[in-house]
Write a protein that holds these residues in place. Structure first.
Motif: not given
Length: 243
Positions: A29-36
């Motif tokens: 999940n790119s969105k989750v990865k970027n948030k992390i």
């Protein structure tokens, strides 16, 4: 004892499912990865380019350690019960490692050579480099990418062979059944992190051989130390492009 075996197996399967599901979800999940990545970068000052890889590495190493400790507690065992058997003889430990390493390498080499002959256009080493966790750690700075595969392999080994396998036998499960169950879980653990058939084939075969040989060494010698070294050496080999 039978109830405790069932309880340990249920916990191990559920725990492994949660551990891997979270791991796979975050890197897919790119969105989750970027948030992390942004969260870690903002609060630590680390570069966002490798912040997620650092998170994933720490998470993947901690989870099997926690799971292994819980399983030990469920079985009423401690670290001394697990590690002291057969590890007092340095020469025997070394011989276990050498023997296990040679056996695993010999067994793994056969299907790899056959595949290479049938598919000469395929670069197995390049396919392995593209596995998510391997490509992820390559982004980490300095010499860290050389060490992380070995460390994470030892953490996996702690959960699967050193704790789960030993605990199942200690609780009364026949060694053969324990070997089959642990090997199956370990292969699933590795294959679920791959992206295509070739990666699944390579890691599946390697994982099967590593688990089988390590379990046999533990049964025959009682020594769990050699299994750490065998697994770590293979992980380091694959993660560094077979060099």
């Amino acid at each position: 004892m039978k109830d405790r075996i069932i309880a340990v197996l249920i916990f191990a399967v559920i725990y492994m499912t949660v551990w891997l599901s979270i791991f796979v979800f975050t890197y897919k999940n790119s969105k989750v990865k970027n948030k992390i990545s942004m969260f870690i970068s903002t609060h630590t000052g680390l570069s966002a380019s490798y912040a997620y890889s650092l998170f994933a590495t720490i998470y993947y190493c901690i989870m099997p350690l926690i799971g292994g400790i819980v399983i030990m507690k469920m079985a009423g065992l401690n670290f001394f019960d697990i590690f002291h058997r057969g590890s007092d003889n340095i020469l025997r430990t070394f011989l276990c490692f050498v023997t296990g390493e040679l056996v695993v390498m010999s067994i793994v080499a056969v299907p790899m050579v056959i595949y290479a002959v049938l598919h000469p256009e395929v670069r197995i080493d390049e396919a392995i480099k593209d596995i998510n966790w391997i490509s992820g750690i390559s982004r980490l700075p300095g010499k860290i990418p050389m060490l992380i595969p070995c460390i994470s392999a030892c953490c996996e080994e702690f959960f699967f062979r050193v704790v789960l396998f030993v605990v199942l036998i200690a609780l009364g499960m026949p060694a053969l059944y324990a070997m089959i169950i642990v090997t199956l879980l370990f292969v699933i653990n590795q294959v679920v992190l791959t992206k295509n058939g070739l990666q699944a084939f390579v890691l599946g075969v390697s994982s099967f051989c590593i688990s089988l040989v390590s379990c046999l060494l533990i049964v025959i010698t009682g020594n769990v130390i050699a299994s750490f070294v065998i697994h770590a050496s293979f992980a380091g080999f694959y993660a560094n492009g077979g060099k």
